[in-house]
Design a protein around this motif. Structure first.
Motif, mmCIF file in Angstrom:
data_model
loop_
_atom_site.group_PDB
_atom_site.id
_atom_site.type_symbol
_atom_site.label_atom_id
_atom_site.label_comp_id
_atom_site.label_asym_id
_atom_site.label_seq_id
_atom_site.Cartn_x
_atom_site.Cartn_y
_atom_site.Cartn_z
ATOM 1 N N LEU A 42 0.840 -1.191 0.000
ATOM 2 C CA LEU A 42 0.000 0.000 0.000
ATOM 3 C C LEU A 42 0.879 1.247 0.000
ATOM 4 C CD1 LEU A 42 -2.702 -1.042 2.620
ATOM 5 C CD2 LEU A 42 -3.000 -0.865 0.150
ATOM 6 N N PRO A 43 0.442 2.314 -0.629
ATOM 7 C CA PRO A 43 1.286 3.517 -0.692
ATOM 8 C C PRO A 43 1.340 4.237 0.650
ATOM 9 C CG PRO A 43 -0.841 3.915 -1.731
ATOM 10 C CD PRO A 43 -0.803 2.453 -1.393
ATOM 11 N N GLY A 44 2.433 4.926 0.858
ATOM 12 C CA GLY A 44 2.566 5.792 2.021
ATOM 13 C C GLY A 44 2.778 5.043 3.320
ATOM 14 N N ARG A 45 2.311 5.689 4.415
ATOM 15 C CA ARG A 45 2.550 5.185 5.753
ATOM 16 C C ARG A 45 1.821 3.874 6.027
ATOM 17 N NH1 ARG A 45 4.927 7.820 10.173
ATOM 18 N NH2 ARG A 45 5.586 9.255 8.560
ATOM 19 N N LEU A 46 0.674 3.643 5.355
ATOM 20 C CA LEU A 46 -0.046 2.398 5.581
ATOM 21 C C LEU A 46 0.797 1.195 5.163
ATOM 22 C CD1 LEU A 46 -3.794 2.944 4.615
ATOM 23 C CD2 LEU A 46 -2.885 2.187 6.792
ATOM 24 N N GLY A 47 1.411 1.273 3.994
ATOM 25 C CA GLY A 47 2.257 0.175 3.543
ATOM 26 C C GLY A 47 3.440 -0.047 4.461
ATOM 27 N N ASP A 48 4.072 1.035 4.911
ATOM 28 C CA ASP A 48 5.190 0.900 5.853
ATOM 29 C C ASP A 48 4.734 0.274 7.158
ATOM 30 O OD1 ASP A 48 6.787 2.086 3.972
ATOM 31 O OD2 ASP A 48 6.666 4.096 4.855
ATOM 32 N N ALA A 49 3.540 0.698 7.632
ATOM 33 C CA ALA A 49 3.039 0.167 8.894
ATOM 34 C C ALA A 49 2.785 -1.328 8.804
ATOM 35 C CB ALA A 49 1.754 0.901 9.294
ATOM 36 N N VAL A 50 2.175 -1.771 7.705
ATOM 37 C CA VAL A 50 1.900 -3.201 7.558
ATOM 38 C C VAL A 50 3.193 -3.996 7.444
ATOM 39 C CG1 VAL A 50 0.823 -4.939 6.068
ATOM 40 C CG2 VAL A 50 -0.366 -2.795 6.535
ATOM 41 N N GLN A 51 4.151 -3.467 6.706
ATOM 42 C CA GLN A 51 5.424 -4.170 6.550
ATOM 43 C C GLN A 51 6.135 -4.343 7.884
ATOM 44 O OE1 GLN A 51 8.128 -2.232 3.886
ATOM 45 N NE2 GLN A 51 9.592 -3.907 3.874
ATOM 46 N N VAL A 52 6.149 -3.280 8.684
ATOM 47 C CA VAL A 52 6.801 -3.363 9.988
ATOM 48 C C VAL A 52 6.008 -4.250 10.934
ATOM 49 C CG1 VAL A 52 7.433 -2.020 12.023
ATOM 50 C CG2 VAL A 52 7.936 -1.147 9.744
ATOM 51 N N TRP A 53 4.687 -4.128 10.899
ATOM 52 C CA TRP A 53 3.824 -4.924 11.783
ATOM 53 C C TRP A 53 4.009 -6.409 11.541
ATOM 54 C CZ3 TRP A 53 -1.303 -7.092 10.376
ATOM 55 C CH2 TRP A 53 -1.959 -7.648 11.479
ATOM 56 N N GLN A 54 4.190 -6.800 10.292
ATOM 57 C CA GLN A 54 4.360 -8.211 9.985
ATOM 58 C C GLN A 54 5.654 -8.783 10.559
ATOM 59 O OE1 GLN A 54 4.013 -8.352 5.710
ATOM 60 N NE2 GLN A 54 1.771 -8.374 5.753
ATOM 61 N N GLY A 55 6.583 -7.922 10.921
ATOM 62 C CA GLY A 55 7.808 -8.406 11.523
ATOM 63 C C GLY A 55 7.835 -8.311 13.032
ATOM 64 N N LEU A 56 6.746 -7.799 13.637
ATOM 65 C CA LEU A 56 6.710 -7.645 15.078
ATOM 66 C C LEU A 56 6.199 -8.904 15.757
ATOM 67 C CD1 LEU A 56 5.224 -4.045 15.436
ATOM 68 C CD2 LEU A 56 7.607 -4.730 15.576
ATOM 69 N N PRO A 57 6.620 -9.170 16.986
ATOM 70 C CA PRO A 57 6.074 -10.299 17.730
ATOM 71 C C PRO A 57 4.574 -10.121 17.959
ATOM 72 C CG PRO A 57 8.061 -9.442 18.786
ATOM 73 C CD PRO A 57 7.691 -8.467 17.715
ATOM 74 N N GLY A 58 3.832 -11.198 17.906
ATOM 75 C CA GLY A 58 2.395 -11.124 18.102
ATOM 76 C C GLY A 58 1.621 -10.768 16.858
ATOM 77 N N HIS A 59 2.303 -10.688 15.715
ATOM 78 C CA HIS A 59 1.606 -10.325 14.482
ATOM 79 C C HIS A 59 0.627 -11.418 14.043
ATOM 80 C CE1 HIS A 59 2.010 -11.475 10.136
ATOM 81 N NE2 HIS A 59 1.227 -10.437 10.040
ATOM 82 N N LEU A 60 1.064 -12.665 14.052
ATOM 83 C CA LEU A 60 0.197 -13.759 13.598
ATOM 84 C C LEU A 60 -1.022 -13.955 14.493
ATOM 85 C CD1 LEU A 60 2.773 -16.409 12.311
ATOM 86 C CD2 LEU A 60 1.251 -14.934 10.981
#
Length: 761
Positions: free
Chosen positions: A319-337
C-alpha cells in the motif's frame, strides 16, 4: 435441511448483489481493523520496529581495550555477536552545539547483527575516510545532516549519513551518542575501549547471560552494560501519549465497525420480509428461519474475513505511504500472527451475534405480509413538509427529506452509525491541528524561546548578554538558571527555574491565573500542582541548594518539559535569597522568519565557541509520527463510513422500489424519482456530518486537554480544526453519498411493473 439449503442457494442466486455487498463489507471492516492494528503497532513500538529490522543485539557490553570479548561467542544462549568494535570517547561540535560521543570503528559493510538503519545519506565508504554516520538522536542535537562538518579533537569529519539504532539513545549529560566511523578515523590516544553486542536465542535469559558474560570477562574488565529492556523502556516513554491516542481511535473504530455490520445485516433482513413470510406460509418454523439467516450470514462473514486477512497479509505492505510501511513493519513484530487470526475471528463472532438478533426478529415475521404504513410517499407528511410544498419547493426534494426522516427509528439509527466515524475523523483532525500549533504558534504553548545558549566560564553576564542581543535575529535574550529543588514530604526533585527579570519578564504561556510580577510570585506547571496537591493562589516552600524558597503560585503555565514538574519565577526573585547567583543559560526569542540553525551558527562564530547552543525541543517532535498516521486513521474510518453509507443507500433504494408505483401515480418522472432517493441519502449524510463535526470538536478539545493534563503539560493546548477543514469534511461526506447513490437509484426506477408489485405484495 435440504429445503433450507435449496432456499439459501436460490436466495444467493436472486440477491447476488446483496451477498457480494455483505462479503465486501465484512472484508472492508476486518481489513480496516487489521490496518488500525498495524498502525498502532507501527506508532507505539518504534523501538521494536527498529530492533526487528536491524536484527538488533539484546545486550551491549562496553569493556576495556584488553578484554578478550571473543569468548562471549561460545556462551550458551548467544545466537550472534556484533563486533567487537574499537571505541574512543570524545566531544564533537557542530553549529555551536557540543555533545559527548562514542566513536565506534566499524567496516565499510554494515554488520548483520545490530545493523544501523539509514534514515538519510549513505553508509561509510573507504573512498571517504573522513566520513562518519551519526545516531539519529545525536544528529538532532547537533543539527547535523549529511554533508555537514563536525569538529572532533581538532579534526574535521564529514557526516555521510544518519541512522537509527535499537541501542540506548543519546541523552545530554547522561549517555554519549554513537558515531560510526572507519578505523582510521577513530583515534587511538585518549580514553579507548571496545563494545560488543550479543543477540540471544531467548531474550528472557538476558539477566542470566549478562551474569555469565561478566563472570567470563571479569568484573574489572566491564565498563558498562545496556540491555534491550532498558532501550525499549526509554523509547516507549516518549510514545506513551501516542499509544493512548491511537488506542482510543482503535476502540472507536471497533465500535463504528460493529454498528456498521449490525446495520448492514438488519437492513438485509428487513428487505427479505416478503420471502420470510413465504417460507413460513409453506411450513418453515421460526427456528428454521433463524438458522437459515444465521448460517448464511456466518458463511458471508467467514468468506469476507478470510479475504481481508489474505489481502492484508499478501499485499498490505505494498500500500502507498505510511499504511504500507506500517503493515510491513507490523508483519515483523512479535504477536503479528495471533492478531491476524484473532481479529477476523472476533469479527465473525460479532457478526454471528448481530445476525442472531436480526434473525430472531425475522423469526417473528407473520406468515401473511403486511404493507408497512409508510408505503404511501405522501402519507403522514409533517407540517414543515406540507408548508414546503405550499411554497413550491420541488416535490422530489420534499419527498426525499420525508423518506430520510419521516419513517420511524431507522433514520436516527442510520444517522448515529454514520456520524460515529465522522466524529472520530474530526477528533483526528483536532489532534493534527494541535500538533501543528506547536510548530506554528509555539509561544502559546510554553515554547516562546527557540534557542538555549549556555556560556562557558570565560563569558561574564554582561558580555554574554551583549553578544547575544547583537545578533539582529535575536529579539530577546532572557537570562536564567534552573536548579533541582526539594519539596516537603517528597523524595523526588522538581525543577526550580528563575528566568527573565521584572523589567523584562519571560513570556510564559499562562493557562490559568496570571503571570508572576511581584516579589516571591511564581507560576507552576500542572505536574507540579498535581504532585503537591496545590492550586493557583497557594504558597509553597522549596529547598534549593540548601536555601529555602517560599513562593506564591499566582498562575498555571503550560510546561512541556520535565513532566510539568516545574515552578518558574524571575531571576530577581531567586537573587533576593542568594545575591551571588549568576545566570547559567539564556533563552533566546528570535525574530519572525529567522532560522534557528542559521542563528546558532552565527552566534557560535561570534562567540568563538564560548557558547553552547541548542534548539528548544518540542513535544511535537515525539508525536511527529502521528502526523503521518492521521491520514491512515482517516482512511480506516472512511472505509467504515463507506460501509455504513452503502447500507444506507441500499435501504433507501429498497424503500424507493416500494414507493415507485405511488410516485409514478402522482406524476413524478424517473429523474425526479431518482432525485427523491438521492435527496434522502444526501440528507442523512448531511445530518450525520453536522452531528459528527458538532460533537467531535468539543470531544477533541476534552480528550486532548485531558491527556495533556495527565502528562503534566496541562490543559489549554487543544486546537480545534479550522472551519475550512470542517466544511470540507462535511462537503466530502455529502458529495460522496450523493455520488454513490445516483447509479443504484437510477437503476431502481427502471424496474418492471411486475417487480414493483411483487415488492409490495
Amino acid at each position: 435441511m435440504r429445503a433450507m439449503l435449496r432456499w439459501a442457494h436460490a436466495d444467493l442466486r436472486t440477491h447476488r448483489g446483496e451477498a457480494l455487498f455483505l462479503v465486501a463489507a465484512t472484508a472492508g471492516i476486518v481489513a480496516s481493523l487489521l490496518l488500525a492494528t498495524a498502525l498502532f503497532g507501527y506508532a507505539t513500538n518504534p523501538w521494536q520496529r527498529v530492533f526487528t529490522r536491524s536484527h538488533g543485539a539484546h545486550v551491549w557490553i562496553h569493556t576495556g581495550s584488553a578484554a578478550d570479548t571473543g569468548r562471549l561467542a561460545v556462551l550458551d544462549g548467544v545466537a550472534a555477536v556484533s563486533g567487537p568494535y574499537r571505541t574512543a570517547t570524545t566531544t564533537v561540535s557542530s553549529r555551536g552545539a557540543r555533545a559527548g560521543v562514542e566513536l565506534r570503528a566499524t567496516d565499510a559493510v554494515p554488520p548483520a547483527t545490530g545493523r544501523p538503519l539509514m534514515t538519510s545519506g549513505r553508509w561509510l565508504d573507504p573512498a571517504a575516510p573522513d566520513g562518519v554516520v551519526l545516531e539519529a538522536g545525536l544528529a538532532r542535537a547537533l543539527w547535523a545532516e549529511p554533508g555537514d562538518r563536525l569538529t572532533v579533537a581538532g579534526r574535521t569529519l564529514i557526516v555521510r549519513g544518519v541512522a537509527e539504532t535499537a541501542e540506548r539513545r543519546y541523552r545530554p549529560g547522561d549517555r554519549p551518542g554513537t558515531v560510526w566511523a572507519l578505523p582510521r578515523a577513530v583515534p587511538r590516544d585518549g580514553p579507548a575501549g571496545q563494545v560488543v553486542g550479543l543477540r540471544l536465542t531467548d531474550p528472557g535469559d538476558t539477566d542470566y547471560t549478562v551474569q555469565r558474560a561478566v563472570t567470563t570477562l571479569g568484573a574489572g574488565a566491564v565498563g558498562d552494560i545496556s540491555t534491550w529492556q532498558q532501550a525499549r523502556a526509554e523509547a516507549q516513554g516518549d510514545t506513551k501519549l501516542l499509544g493512548q491516542v491511537l488506542g482510543l481511535f482503535g476502540l472507536g473504530a471497533l465500535i463504528a465497525a460493529a454498528l456498521a455490520v449490525f446495520g448492514a445485516i438488519s437492513t438485509r433482513v428487513r428487505g427479505h420480509l416478503r420471502d420470510i413470510s413465504v417460507l413460513k406460509a409453506i411450513g418453515f418454523t421460526p427456528g428454521q428461519v433463524v438458522r437459515i439467516f444465521l448460517v448464511q450470514h456466518l458463511a458471508f462473514a467467514v468468506l469476507g474475513a478470510a479475504l481481508a486477512a489474505s489481502l492484508v497479509r499478501s499485499v498490505g505492505s505494498r500500500l502507498p505511504g505510511r499504511l504500507g510501511d506500517a503493515v510491513q513493519v507490523w508483519q515483523g513484530l512479535p504477536g503479528h500472527l495471533p492478531a491476524l487470526l484473532l481479529i477476523p475471528v472476533a469479527a465473525v463472532l460479532f457478526i454471528g451475534a448481530a445476525t442472531c438478533l436480526a434473525a430472531w426478529r425475522a423469526g417473528r415475521v407473520p406468515p401473511v405480509p403486511v404493507l408497512p404504513p409508510a408505503a404511501a410517499p405522501g402519507g403522514g407528511l409533517s407540517g414543515p413538509a406540507r408548508k414546503a410544498l405550499g411554497l413550491r419547493v420541488a416535490p422530489a426534494l420534499v419527498l426525499g427529506w420525508h423518506r430520510a426522516f419521516g419513517r420511524g427509528r431507522r433514520a436516527p439509527a442510520a444517522v448515529v452509525r454514520l456520524a460515529l466515524p465522522l466524529l472520530l475523523i474530526t477528533v483526528a483532525l483536532g489532534a493534527w491541528t494541535t500538533i501543528e500549533r506547536f510548530d506554528s504558534r509555539p509561544e502559546q504553548l510554553g515554547l516562546a524561546a527557540a534557542l538555549t545558549a549556555r556560556p562557558d566560564g570565560t563569558l561574564g553576564e554582561r558580555e554574554a548578554t551583549a553578544l547575544l542581543v547583537a545578533n539582529p535575529d535575536v529579539r530577546a535574550a532572557h537570562p536564567g538558571l534552573e536548579v533541582a529543588a526539594l519539596v516537603p514530604g517528597q523524595t523526588g526533585t522538581i525543577a526550580l527555574r528563575g528566568l527573565g527579570t521584572r523589567e523584562r519578564p519571560y513570556p510564559y504561556s499562562i493557562a490559568e491565573g496570571r503571570a508572576a510580577q511581584g516579589p516571591d510570585e511564581a507560576v507552576a506547571g500542572q505536574g507540579l500542582l498535581d504532585l503537591l496537591g496545590a492550586q493557583v493562589g497557594d504558597w509553597v516552600r522549596l529547598t534549593a541548594g540548601g536555601r529555602p524558597q517560599v513562593l506564591h503560585i499566582v498562575g498555571r503555565s503550560i510546561e512541556p518539559e520535565n513532566g510539568g514538574r516545574v515552578i518558574s519565577t524571575s531571576l530577581d526573585t531567586l537573587r533576593e535569597n542568594d545575591p551571588g547567583l549568576r545566570p547559567s543559560l539564556y533563552q533566546l526569542q528570535l525574530r519572525h522568519g529567522a532560522h534557528p540553525r542559521t542563528v546558532s551558527a552565527e552566534l557560535a562564530d561570534a562567540s568563538r565557541g564560548r557558547l553552547d547552543i541548542h534548539e528548544v525541543t518540542s513535544p511535537a517532535d515525539h508525536l511527529s509520527a502521528l502526523r503521518g498516521l492521521v491520514a491512515g486513521l482517516v482512511t480506516v474510518l472512511a472505509l467504515i463510513g463507506l460501509t455504513e453509507l452503502s447500507t444506507t443507500i441500499g435501504g433507501s433504494v429498497r424503500d424507493g422500489e416500494r414507493d415507485l408505483l405511488a410516485l409514478k401515480a402522482i406524476g413524478l418522472s424517473p429523474r425526479q424519482i431518482t432525485t427523491v432517493t438521492v435527496t434522502a441519502v444526501g440528507c442523512t449524510a448531511l445530518t450525520a456530518a453536522l452531528a459528527g463535526t458538532a460533537l467531535g470538536v468539543p470531544l477533541a478539545h476534552w480528550l486532548i486537554d485531558h491527556e495533556a493534563r495527565a502528562t503534566g503539560i496541562g490543559a489549554g493546548i487543544a486546537q480545534a480544526p479550522s472551519v475550512l477543514h470542517l466544511v470540507a469534511l462535511t462537503a466530502a461526506a455529502v458529495a460522496g453519498a450523493v455520488a454513490l447513490a445516483v447509479l443504484p437509484a437510477a437503476r431502481a426506477t427502471r424496474h418492471r411493473l411486475a417487480d414493483t408489485l411483487s415488492a409490495v405484495a
